[in-house]
Design an enzyme around this catalytic site. Structure first.
Site, PDB file in Angstrom:
ATOM      1  CG  ASP A 104      -6.746   1.992  -2.391  1.00 43.23           C
ATOM      2  OD1 ASP A 104      -6.900   2.395  -1.224  1.00 43.23           O
ATOM      3  OD2 ASP A 104      -6.437   2.747  -3.337  1.00 43.23           O
TER       4      ASP A 104
ATOM      5  CB  SER B 268       3.008  14.974   7.270  1.00 40.50           C
ATOM      6  OG  SER B 268       3.629  14.084   6.369  1.00 40.50           O
TER       7      SER B 268
ATOM      8  CB  ILE C 140      -4.879  10.869  -1.576  1.00 39.94           C
ATOM      9  CG1 ILE C 140      -6.357  11.075  -1.906  1.00 39.94           C
ATOM     10  CG2 ILE C 140      -4.679  10.807  -0.065  1.00 39.94           C
ATOM     11  CD1 ILE C 140      -6.685  10.934  -3.359  1.00 39.94           C
TER      12      ILE C 140
ATOM     13  CE  LYS D 121     -10.474   5.381  -2.208  1.00 44.56           C
ATOM     14  NZ  LYS D 121      -9.722   4.208  -2.710  1.00 44.56           N
TER      15      LYS D 121
END
Length: 306
Positions: free
Chosen positions: A166, A34, A12, A88
């Site tokens: 999701d 990351s 994403i 989200k």
């Protein structure tokens, strides 16, 4: 210019966050945190803690890691004086999002719980058209192929991963934005694979405060063309939001469409919030998902395998 870091450089982040940031002159991407990925010419850290400990000059973080780890990341960033943007869903539970909102308010920082589907081209025009209409019924059909959109992502089947919710929460984020009255869950059925903790499909029945029925059908196993549609029957005809809200139809006639600018809209909104030290934390879509898990009837179905 807002100096921002991305935390969690997964699909994403690469598909949506990076292009949106690159196109917005209000931002400078100065770091990535990351465990497994990095960007050329951008400072890299194995974790948010390492980034903050290094003292890098950042003003804000965009948290793109799964919801199960997002609370600790957001709490740590706020404690370090950074504005926070949440992918989200904003958290794994309602309680932790509430705690973050209170922490941000106390610190005078911005916390933005994002719902990208609300920024689809047809959503605001749909809301405006519905304001003066008498709504009779709402039907949500949100069906996609998990193997296409979440290949190999085992976290989505674990507690906090939400399974079919999701994507389904995107539909709920649109409906909570366009309907003029609050609505409540009356019953739900959740189909849960025998080897998973979260549902692969769900059927939900809501009603609003005026008694209007709102039905939702979520499916994570649809192959071929994907379905992201919301139909609203009114006294003035049918409104349909199609393709995730990017197309608006009134009685079958296309009235609004345009390119995908959902994440561009999110980052424009975040820049406004940061400039004003304000927060935008709407948990209504997540509350409906929590209600479904609390009140829904579970059915065990065939195991899921990639």
């Amino acid at each position: 210019m807002i100096r921002i870091a991305i935390v969690g450089l997964g699909k994403i982040a690469r598909d949506q966050h990076l292009p949106a940031l690159a196109a917005n002159p209000d931002y400078e991407l100065v770091a990535v945190a990351s465990r497994n990925a990095q960007l050329d010419d951008v400072a890299h850290y194995p974790s948010l803690s390492a980034l903050l400990e290094d003292g890098s000059a950042i003003d804000a973080v965009s948290l793109c890691a799964p919801a199960a780890v997002r609370y600790e990341q957001a709490r740590e960033a706020l404690a370090a004086g950074k504005h926070v943007m949440l992918e989200k869903p904003p958290g794994a539970t309602l309680s932790e999002v509430d705690a973050l909102a209170r922490q941000a308010e106390a610190a005078g920082l911005s916390l933005f719980a994002t719902w990208h589907s609300r920024y689809a081209q047809g959503v605001q025009p749909a809301r405006e058209w519905l304001e003066a209409k008498r709504i009779q019924a709402v039907r949500i059909e949100w069906k996609e192929d998990v193997r296409v959109w979440h290949p190999g992502q085992a976290w989505i089947w674990e507690p906090g991963g939400m399974g079919v919710f999701d994507p389904g929460i995107n539909a709920l984020s649109i409906v909570t934005a366009i309907l003029p009255r609050p609505f409540f869950l009356k019953e739900a059925t959740l189909q849960v694979p025998g080897n998973c903790q979260t549902p692969v499909a769900a059927q939900l029945a809501f009603v609003d405060s005026a008694g209007v029925p709102i039905a939702a059908d979520f499916d994570f196993l649809q192959t071929g063309p994907q379905t992201w549609d919301i139909h609203v029957d009114t006294d003035a005809g049918r409104l349909t939001l199609s393709k995730g809200g990017s197309e608006l139809y009134l009685d079958g006639q296309l009235t609004h469409q345009g390119p995908d600018r959902e994440y561009a809209g999110l980052y424009a909104r975040f820049a406004e919030l940061v400039a004003q030290n304000r927060s935008d934390v709407d948990v209504a879509p997540l509350r409906h998902v929590a209600d479904a898990f609390l009140y829904g009837r579970r059915e065990t179905v065939a195991e899921f395998h990639e």
